[in-house]
Design a protein around this motif. Structure first.
Motif, PDB file in Angstrom:
ATOM      1  N   GLU A  90     -28.629 -10.254 -86.958  1.00  0.00           N
ATOM      2  CA  GLU A  90     -29.641  -9.217 -86.703  1.00  0.00           C
ATOM      3  C   GLU A  90     -30.526  -8.981 -87.926  1.00  0.00           C
ATOM      4  N   LYS A 111     -44.114  -4.042 -82.800  1.00  0.00           N
ATOM      5  CA  LYS A 111     -43.257  -2.852 -82.863  1.00  0.00           C
ATOM      6  C   LYS A 111     -41.803  -3.181 -82.522  1.00  0.00           C
ATOM      7  N   ALA A 112     -41.464  -4.476 -82.601  1.00  0.00           N
ATOM      8  CA  ALA A 112     -40.083  -4.880 -82.281  1.00  0.00           C
ATOM      9  C   ALA A 112     -39.135  -4.409 -83.393  1.00  0.00           C
ATOM     10  N   SER A 113     -37.853  -4.675 -83.226  1.00  0.00           N
ATOM     11  CA  SER A 113     -36.905  -4.297 -84.280  1.00  0.00           C
ATOM     12  C   SER A 113     -37.054  -5.286 -85.457  1.00  0.00           C
ATOM     13  N   TRP A 114     -36.347  -5.043 -86.532  1.00  0.00           N
ATOM     14  CA  TRP A 114     -36.534  -5.864 -87.722  1.00  0.00           C
ATOM     15  C   TRP A 114     -35.980  -7.274 -87.494  1.00  0.00           C
ATOM     16  N   ARG A 150     -41.057  -7.296 -89.511  1.00  0.00           N
ATOM     17  CA  ARG A 150     -41.060  -6.772 -88.144  1.00  0.00           C
ATOM     18  C   ARG A 150     -42.299  -7.306 -87.445  1.00  0.00           C
ATOM     19  N   SER A 197     -34.135  -8.036 -92.436  1.00  0.00           N
ATOM     20  CA  SER A 197     -33.817  -6.696 -92.881  1.00  0.00           C
ATOM     21  C   SER A 197     -33.260  -6.741 -94.309  1.00  0.00           C
ATOM     22  N   TRP A 224     -38.454  -7.804 -95.738  1.00  0.00           N
ATOM     23  CA  TRP A 224     -38.333  -7.201 -94.409  1.00  0.00           C
ATOM     24  C   TRP A 224     -39.436  -7.798 -93.536  1.00  0.00           C
TER      25      TRP A 224
END
Ligand code: ADP
Length: 221
Positions: free
Chosen positions: A212, A13-16, A10, A19, A8
């Motif tokens: 994503e 504080k952005a999105s992953w 990140r 993932s 994982w």
């Protein structure tokens, strides 16, 4: 062998960006990582040489967990890898010879060995005649071939390429991918990030697709 377990990533504080990515790339494989812009391709390839440190998960290269290696020893892993970038990253004020030789100099290669290896690498990309030119005197395709010579001059076990044909037209891109295939045929594991589906279709190989930050495997169409 390249192994990723539940990786994982990140950024702040952005999105992953990645993932829960797990994958195994056996030695000698020719493998694409594809996906739309922002899907995590670059992040994934950077985790393989620890330019990016995952937020969670394990990255095992040649049986070693590269996240546990101290910073001052990471070069021992990277010396078995060649890396090719979209923007070539050549030194503009150094001649072609020196741009390729630098990869050996940092490893402390003796001068005689160095000349021979640089010449062999440049011959492989058919650029012996440009050995004393500066990068700015070369076409984009030639510059990328110099960058590939630099990446393979030390006979790496793994060649990583991050959008290597992003700045090249289709004919030159084809030429560069042909070179990657030749390098792979000599036993080097090759991992290429690209969003160019046409090239993937033409060259075939294993395709890992990111969306994503999530990985799924698909066949080359
Ligand atoms: P791709 O190579 O597929 O275009 P990236 O791995 O470059 O994708 O990016 C994946 C996500 O991570 C994107 O949302 C991107 O904005 C973000 N990202 C990449 N690098 C950084 C960084 N250094 N700092 C913050 N966010 C980043």
């Amino acid at each position: 062998m390249i192994e990723l377990y539940h990786v994982w990533k990140r950024y702040q504080k952005a999105s992953w960006a990645l993932s829960d990515v797990s994958l195994t790339i056996p030695n000698g494989e020719f493998c694409f990582i594809t996906g739309p812009s922002g899907s995590g391709k670059s992040t994934l390839i950077k985790t393989l040489y620890r330019e990016v440190v995952p937020t969670e998960g394990q990255v095992i290269i040649g049986g070693r967990n590269i996240l546990r290696i101290p910073n001052h020893k990471i070069h021992r892993i990277r010396r078995h890898m060649g890396i090719v970038f979209q923007d070539f990253r050549l030194l503009p004020h150094k001649r072609v010879f020196e741009n390729v030789a630098i990869a050996l100099r940092v490893l402390g290669a003796p001068p005689k060995d160095l000349k021979r290896k640089v010449f062999i690498a440049l011959r492989m990309v058919s650029l012996q005649s440009k050995i004393w030119d500066f990068p700015t005197e070369l076409s984009y395709g030639e510059q990328q071939r110099v960058a590939i010579a630099r990446a393979v001059v030390n006979n790496p076990r793994i060649l990583l390429a991050d959008e290597p044909t992003g700045n090249l037209d289709p004919a030159l891109a084809h030429e560069i991918f042909t070179l990657f295939k030749e390098i792979n045929a000599q036993g080097t594991t090759v991992v290429i990030c690209t969003h160019d589906r046409e090239l993937i279709r033409r060259f075939g190989g294993r395709v890992l697709s990111l969306h994503e930050g999530k990985l799924r495997e698909r066949d080359a169409e």
